[in-house]
Design an enzyme around this catalytic site. Structure first.
Site, PDB file in Angstrom:
ATOM      1  N   ASP A   1      -3.227  20.224  -4.508  1.00 19.96           N
ATOM      2  CA  ASP A   1      -2.395  21.189  -5.191  1.00 19.96           C
ATOM      3  C   ASP A   1      -3.135  22.360  -5.505  1.00 19.96           C
ATOM      4  OD1 ASP A   1       0.003  22.290  -6.043  1.00 19.96           O
ATOM      5  OD2 ASP A   1       0.107  21.290  -7.961  1.00 19.96           O
TER       6      ASP A   1
ATOM      7  N   ASN B   1       9.114  19.724   0.286  1.00 23.37           N
ATOM      8  CA  ASN B   1       8.510  20.937   0.764  1.00 23.37           C
ATOM      9  C   ASN B   1       9.379  21.847   1.727  1.00 23.37           C
ATOM     10  OD1 ASN B   1       5.117  20.089   0.701  1.00 23.37           O
ATOM     11  ND2 ASN B   1       6.300  20.785  -1.077  1.00 23.37           N
TER      12      ASN B   1
HETATM   13  C1  FPP Z   1       0.231  22.362  -2.576  1.00 23.29           C
HETATM   14  O1  FPP Z   1      -0.257  23.642  -2.979  1.00 23.29           O
HETATM   15  C2  FPP Z   1      -0.191  22.487  -1.062  1.00 23.29           C
HETATM   16  C3  FPP Z   1       0.760  22.136  -0.093  1.00 23.29           C
HETATM   17  C4  FPP Z   1       2.087  22.241   0.030  1.00 23.29           C
HETATM   18  C5  FPP Z   1       0.103  22.258   1.429  1.00 23.29           C
HETATM   19  C6  FPP Z   1      -1.043  21.416   1.575  1.00 23.29           C
HETATM   20  C7  FPP Z   1      -1.620  21.550   2.658  1.00 23.29           C
HETATM   21  C8  FPP Z   1      -3.022  21.910   3.195  1.00 23.29           C
HETATM   22  C9  FPP Z   1      -3.974  21.899   2.146  1.00 23.29           C
HETATM   23  C10 FPP Z   1      -3.202  22.161   4.594  1.00 23.29           C
HETATM   24  C11 FPP Z   1      -3.905  20.686   5.091  1.00 23.29           C
HETATM   25  C12 FPP Z   1      -3.983  20.628   6.416  1.00 23.29           C
HETATM   26  C13 FPP Z   1      -4.079  19.404   6.936  1.00 23.29           C
HETATM   27  C14 FPP Z   1      -3.964  19.296   8.375  1.00 23.29           C
HETATM   28  C15 FPP Z   1      -4.316  18.086   6.006  1.00 23.29           C
HETATM   29  P1  FPP Z   1       0.723  24.745  -3.471  1.00 23.29           P
HETATM   30  O2  FPP Z   1       1.142  25.358  -2.378  1.00 23.29           O
HETATM   31  O3  FPP Z   1       2.038  23.928  -4.225  1.00 23.29           O
HETATM   32  O4  FPP Z   1      -0.088  25.502  -4.502  1.00 23.29           O
HETATM   33  P2  FPP Z   1       0.403  26.231  -6.024  1.00 23.29           P
HETATM   34  O5  FPP Z   1       1.037  25.116  -6.817  1.00 23.29           O
HETATM   35  O6  FPP Z   1      -0.774  26.954  -6.473  1.00 23.29           O
HETATM   36  O7  FPP Z   1       1.451  27.184  -5.696  1.00 23.29           O
END
Ligand code: FPP
Length: 250
Positions: free
Chosen positions: A20, A68
């Protein structure tokens, strides 16, 4: 600064990771959220390689939840194309990854993903072998409640067809109906980005997990941060509902 890791016998066998903080990391740098996800994908690769190097048997990353899909279409589309790119890369590196002891695995409702991504997942997935050092699993379109519900439906179906008797059903064989049936339970659950919740991730599998929350955003999480989590895990007193005191005071 790197710290001394404990003896391997004290390592968690299975680490779950909620990656996250990509969006906030990007916002704080005046970058687009998608750039945060891009850096996050690189961190996923680095952490997987490091797990194979130090000998973490299983690590399971939460890449995309069943919830998501509610995100803006632009972000969902970006994430799907990022997964496409990452898996294309992992496919190209398949032989090298296998040589390095990395087994790639996927869990979640894969059949509801875009067809191109499904094909890539099937091409990238590898079998666990004698030489495997770490099984790196990507949870994609994954929801734990849905997983438990589906397991329950499969059991009902088998019961209806007289393939299973209810008195034979227990915690251990219920596990056989989950996506994670060949994995040990999660010993250490890491969530980056400061929130303190499990967000429908590996709920059954983390019944006795040690929970580790860090304010570090996922794009800033590195091998030193993983070391810190492993060291803290090795110092936790895991009792699994038992007591460890020598004396019992009434
Ligand atoms: C949460 O951060 C992250 C995600 C929903 C996506 C996670 C995906 C990756 C890190 C890419 C990984 C790729 C592979 C192939 C495993 P957020 O967007 O909720 O962050 P925030 O809470 O700061 O808004």
């Amino acid at each position: 600064m790197s710290q001394q890791l404990p003896d391997r016998s004290l390592f968690p066998k299975h680490i779950g990771v909620i990656m996250d903080g990509n969006g906030r990391w990007a916002n704080e740098r005046n970058l687009s959220r998608t750039q945060g996800h891009k850096v996050g994908a690189k961190v996923f690769e680095d952490i997987t390689r490091y797990c194979a190097k130090i000998g973490i048997d299983y690590i399971t990353f939460y890449a995309f939840s069943t919830e998501n899909w509610k995100r803006p279409l632009k972000e969902v589309n970006f994430l799907m194309s990022l997964f496409d790119n990452e898996l294309t890369r992992a496919f190209k590196l398949k032989a090298q990854n296998e040589k390095d002891g990395i087994c790639m695995n996927f869990i979640g409702d894969i059949e509801s993903l875009p067809k191109t991504l499904q094909i890539l997942i099937n091409k990238t997935r590898t079998e666990k072998k004698e030489t495997t050092k770490t099984v790196s699993t990507i949870a994609i379109n994954y929801g734990s409640q849905q997983e438990i519900l589906n397991a329950t439906k499969k059991i009902c179906e088998e019961y209806k067809n007289e393939k299973i008797s209810l008195d034979k059903l227990d915690v251990s064989n219920f596990n056989n109906y989950l996506y994670t049936n060949e994995m040990p339970p999660v010993d250490l659950m890491i969530r980056t980005g400061g929130e303190k919740r499990l967000s429908n991730y590996l709920l059954w599998q983390s019944a006795y997990s040690e929970l580790y929350f860090t304010d570090v955003y996922w794009p800033d999480f590195d091998t030193d941060e993983l070391d810190k989590a492993i060291i803290e895990f090795s110092n936790r007193n895991r009792r699994f509902g038992d007591v460890k005191e020598d004396k019992f005071e009434s």
